[in-house]
Design a protein around this motif. Sequence first.
Motif, PDB file in Angstrom:
ATOM      1  N   GLY A  74       0.815  -1.206   0.000  1.00 20.50           N
ATOM      2  CA  GLY A  74       0.000   0.000   0.000  1.00 20.50           C
ATOM      3  C   GLY A  74       0.849   1.257   0.000  1.00 20.50           C
ATOM      4  O   GLY A  74       2.071   1.219   0.183  1.00 20.50           O
ATOM      5  N   PRO A  75       0.210   2.421  -0.184  1.00 21.57           N
ATOM      6  CA  PRO A  75       0.960   3.685  -0.255  1.00 21.57           C
ATOM      7  C   PRO A  75       1.529   4.072   1.108  1.00 21.57           C
ATOM      8  O   PRO A  75       0.914   3.856   2.149  1.00 21.57           O
ATOM      9  N   LYS A  76       2.715   4.659   1.078  1.00 16.89           N
ATOM     10  CA  LYS A  76       3.383   5.125   2.296  1.00 16.89           C
ATOM     11  C   LYS A  76       3.364   6.647   2.328  1.00 16.89           C
ATOM     12  O   LYS A  76       3.420   7.301   1.279  1.00 16.89           O
ATOM     13  N   PRO A  77       3.287   7.249   3.504  1.00 26.78           N
ATOM     14  CA  PRO A  77       3.276   8.723   3.594  1.00 26.78           C
ATOM     15  C   PRO A  77       4.617   9.320   3.214  1.00 26.78           C
ATOM     16  O   PRO A  77       5.673   8.692   3.356  1.00 26.78           O
ATOM     17  N   PHE A  78       4.570  10.541   2.735  1.00 20.54           N
ATOM     18  CA  PHE A  78       5.778  11.241   2.318  1.00 20.54           C
ATOM     19  C   PHE A  78       5.622  12.713   2.672  1.00 20.54           C
ATOM     20  O   PHE A  78       4.501  13.242   2.709  1.00 20.54           O
ATOM     21  N   PRO A  79       6.743  13.413   2.922  1.00 21.21           N
ATOM     22  CA  PRO A  79       6.651  14.842   3.244  1.00 21.21           C
ATOM     23  C   PRO A  79       6.480  15.700   1.993  1.00 21.21           C
ATOM     24  O   PRO A  79       6.721  15.258   0.864  1.00 21.21           O
ATOM     25  N   LEU A  80       6.095  16.918   2.200  1.00 19.91           N
ATOM     26  CA  LEU A  80       5.875  17.849   1.094  1.00 19.91           C
ATOM     27  C   LEU A  80       7.169  18.145   0.350  1.00 19.91           C
ATOM     28  O   LEU A  80       7.158  18.274  -0.889  1.00 19.91           O
ATOM     29  N   ASP A  81       8.300  18.230   1.061  1.00 21.04           N
ATOM     30  CA  ASP A  81       9.569  18.531   0.398  1.00 21.04           C
ATOM     31  C   ASP A  81       9.934  17.464  -0.614  1.00 21.04           C
ATOM     32  O   ASP A  81      10.434  17.774  -1.708  1.00 21.04           O
ATOM     33  N   ARG A  82       9.695  16.200  -0.273  1.00 20.12           N
ATOM     34  CA  ARG A  82      10.026  15.116  -1.211  1.00 20.12           C
ATOM     35  C   ARG A  82       9.115  15.169  -2.438  1.00 20.12           C
ATOM     36  O   ARG A  82       9.560  14.932  -3.567  1.00 20.12           O
ATOM     37  N   LEU A  83       7.846  15.481  -2.225  1.00 27.00           N
ATOM     38  CA  LEU A  83       6.919  15.606  -3.356  1.00 27.00           C
ATOM     39  C   LEU A  83       7.392  16.676  -4.327  1.00 27.00           C
ATOM     40  O   LEU A  83       7.430  16.460  -5.546  1.00 27.00           O
ATOM     41  N   LEU A  84       7.769  17.840  -3.824  1.00 24.42           N
ATOM     42  CA  LEU A  84       8.201  18.932  -4.695  1.00 24.42           C
ATOM     43  C   LEU A  84       9.525  18.605  -5.377  1.00 24.42           C
ATOM     44  O   LEU A  84       9.733  18.965  -6.544  1.00 24.42           O
ATOM     45  N   ALA A  85      10.422  17.896  -4.672  1.00 24.72           N
ATOM     46  CA  ALA A  85      11.702  17.527  -5.283  1.00 24.72           C
ATOM     47  C   ALA A  85      11.488  16.588  -6.464  1.00 24.72           C
ATOM     48  O   ALA A  85      12.132  16.733  -7.520  1.00 24.72           O
ATOM     49  N   ILE A  86      10.591  15.611  -6.317  1.00 26.09           N
ATOM     50  CA  ILE A  86      10.288  14.699  -7.437  1.00 26.09           C
ATOM     51  C   ILE A  86       9.603  15.462  -8.559  1.00 26.09           C
ATOM     52  O   ILE A  86       9.870  15.233  -9.749  1.00 26.09           O
ATOM     53  N   LEU A  87       8.721  16.383  -8.216  1.00 22.75           N
ATOM     54  CA  LEU A  87       8.026  17.177  -9.242  1.00 22.75           C
ATOM     55  C   LEU A  87       9.028  17.955 -10.088  1.00 22.75           C
ATOM     56  O   LEU A  87       8.938  17.960 -11.322  1.00 22.75           O
ATOM     57  N   TYR A  88       9.996  18.615  -9.448  1.00 26.13           N
ATOM     58  CA  TYR A  88      10.977  19.394 -10.205  1.00 26.13           C
ATOM     59  C   TYR A  88      11.836  18.503 -11.093  1.00 26.13           C
ATOM     60  O   TYR A  88      12.344  18.954 -12.138  1.00 26.13           O
ATOM     61  N   SER A  89      11.995  17.232 -10.716  1.00 26.46           N
ATOM     62  CA  SER A  89      12.836  16.324 -11.507  1.00 26.46           C
ATOM     63  C   SER A  89      12.118  15.789 -12.738  1.00 26.46           C
ATOM     64  O   SER A  89      12.749  15.564 -13.772  1.00 26.46           O
ATOM     65  N   ILE A  90      10.803  15.574 -12.654  1.00 28.89           N
ATOM     66  CA  ILE A  90      10.098  14.924 -13.773  1.00 28.89           C
ATOM     67  C   ILE A  90       9.506  15.931 -14.752  1.00 28.89           C
ATOM     68  O   ILE A  90       9.156  15.558 -15.885  1.00 28.89           O
ATOM     69  N   VAL A  91       9.356  17.203 -14.351  1.00 28.57           N
ATOM     70  CA  VAL A  91       8.823  18.215 -15.268  1.00 28.57           C
ATOM     71  C   VAL A  91       9.979  18.779 -16.090  1.00 28.57           C
ATOM     72  O   VAL A  91      11.031  19.120 -15.545  1.00 28.57           O
TER      73      VAL A  91
ATOM     74  N   VAL B 256       9.748  24.838 -12.770  1.00 23.33           N
ATOM     75  CA  VAL B 256       8.501  25.146 -12.076  1.00 23.33           C
ATOM     76  C   VAL B 256       8.844  25.852 -10.777  1.00 23.33           C
ATOM     77  O   VAL B 256       9.557  25.299  -9.930  1.00 23.33           O
ATOM     78  N   ALA B 257       8.359  27.055 -10.624  1.00 19.42           N
ATOM     79  CA  ALA B 257       8.627  27.810  -9.394  1.00 19.42           C
ATOM     80  C   ALA B 257       7.645  27.368  -8.313  1.00 19.42           C
ATOM     81  O   ALA B 257       6.465  27.103  -8.595  1.00 19.42           O
ATOM     82  N   PRO B 258       8.084  27.278  -7.061  1.00 20.76           N
ATOM     83  CA  PRO B 258       7.185  26.871  -5.963  1.00 20.76           C
ATOM     84  C   PRO B 258       6.239  28.003  -5.568  1.00 20.76           C
ATOM     85  O   PRO B 258       6.351  28.602  -4.498  1.00 20.76           O
ATOM     86  N   THR B 259       5.294  28.315  -6.436  1.00 17.02           N
ATOM     87  CA  THR B 259       4.371  29.423  -6.214  1.00 17.02           C
ATOM     88  C   THR B 259       3.136  28.945  -5.461  1.00 17.02           C
ATOM     89  O   THR B 259       2.934  27.755  -5.228  1.00 17.02           O
ATOM     90  N   ALA B 260       2.282  29.921  -5.117  1.00 18.13           N
ATOM     91  CA  ALA B 260       1.027  29.592  -4.432  1.00 18.13           C
ATOM     92  C   ALA B 260       0.114  28.753  -5.319  1.00 18.13           C
ATOM     93  O   ALA B 260      -0.717  27.973  -4.821  1.00 18.13           O
ATOM     94  N   ASN B 261       0.263  28.892  -6.640  1.00 19.22           N
ATOM     95  CA  ASN B 261      -0.554  28.100  -7.566  1.00 19.22           C
ATOM     96  C   ASN B 261      -0.284  26.611  -7.401  1.00 19.22           C
ATOM     97  O   ASN B 261      -1.205  25.790  -7.416  1.00 19.22           O
ATOM     98  N   ILE B 262       0.987  26.239  -7.245  1.00 26.74           N
ATOM     99  CA  ILE B 262       1.335  24.833  -7.070  1.00 26.74           C
ATOM    100  C   ILE B 262       0.769  24.298  -5.756  1.00 26.74           C
ATOM    101  O   ILE B 262       0.187  23.209  -5.697  1.00 26.74           O
TER     102      ILE B 262
END
Length: 448
Positions: A366-383, A387-393
């Motif tokens: 099943g899915p495991k929890p992850f912090p917000l920093d890790r989510l954003l780090a993966i996002l910047y790697s795959i896009v 992508v700037a970490p703005t309020a829109n994101i």
Amino acid sequence: MPNLEHPAYPAADLLHLEGLVPCRESQVSTLLSIFGEVRQQFSFPSIFIYGHTSSGKTYVMKTLLTTLQLPHVFVNCVEYFTSRLLLEEILTQLQSCPSGTEQTSPVRCDTLNDFVRLFKQALASQELQDQTLYIVLDRAEQLREMEANILPAFLRLQELTDRNVTVILLSEIVWELFRPNIGCFEPFTMYFPDYSIGHLQKILSQNHPPEYSADFYAAYINILLGVFYMVCRDLKELRHLAALNFAKYCEPVVRGEANERDTRKLWKNIEPHLKKAMQTVYLREISSSQWERLQHDGGEPGQLKGLSAHTHVELPYYSKFLLIAAYLASYNPVRTDKRFFLKHHGKIRKTNFMKKHEKTSNHLLGPKPFPLDRLLAILYSIVDNRVAPTANIFSQITSLVTLQLLSMVGQNDQLDGPRYKCTVSLDFIRAIARTVNFDIIKYLYDFL
């Protein structure tokens, strides 16, 4: 005995009209009464007709005016979405109204005053003063988005032009949502109710193929409505479903395994295919030819590309990548991030860092929890682009939580920041990834 009777029109035309508009004789009779006993009589200045989608409003008006050869102009307000386009289209159609010929010369009309002046000239040149002209505005709810004087002007166009003209508004919403705050001329309102199951049975049964009897096709329509009537009452959609599945219904008869009256065998043959069709009502995710090929092969609708996750079309572009990054963070161990998302990580074998508890598939655990920093780090790697970490994101992350595609773990007042889990399935995320041309399987640890 015919239901439609009117002294101004031949009985043969009324009988033909009655056959073209089944189950709407009451509404047509009311309209004929409003139109007047003779063509030269002034009719009601404006008529407002409302009802749900596929209740026959547009079809009945077109059929009525065309069959009785009444001079009319028919305009869709979605197609002509500004006041200038709408007024110019009315004048253009009016120039060719009696003869029915196409008018190619453009008409320029900038203001409502110009429209009234040109409208009078067009009526005089076309010799339409001796009979009522009908202006039908379909999808009239779009008039609310135009200038504030357009709707009141159409409601009292007969008074403004001093001509025998009737404006008919067709809409899916009630008149109370149209009425301006400053007030206006009140039109004659008329409601088109939804078709009952008996009405749908009668209308759909008229389309039976000539090679089969009417009773055989009526029995098929009865089965179809028994399955779909509770979830779909749209006549157009039901007609599409009837045409799509009729060949499958006839297969036992074609093969000689049953006759036209063997309803039980015919039902057993068509039942599983109707259940499959229930999954794609209204969606049109595949074409009719694809659906027929799928039925012939005996496959499931989900086998077609992208069909298992039809909700992905509603997600914004970066929300899709956020959801992909969340899925990778939930199902990949933390120590594999260097392998997947760092360019110069060196050669790392899977067995070098596999522990005992990692031998089991992460998708089974099943899915495991992850912090917000890790989510954003993966996002910047795959896009691909930056992508700037703005309020829109961050607002899109909140939206994914609201849609229950992500779930927040723990309390909001945690000192180390919020933690999330991705709640979507593998099939769903694969369909999402296909829409952005991202091969998610290459980045999942379980599929190495």
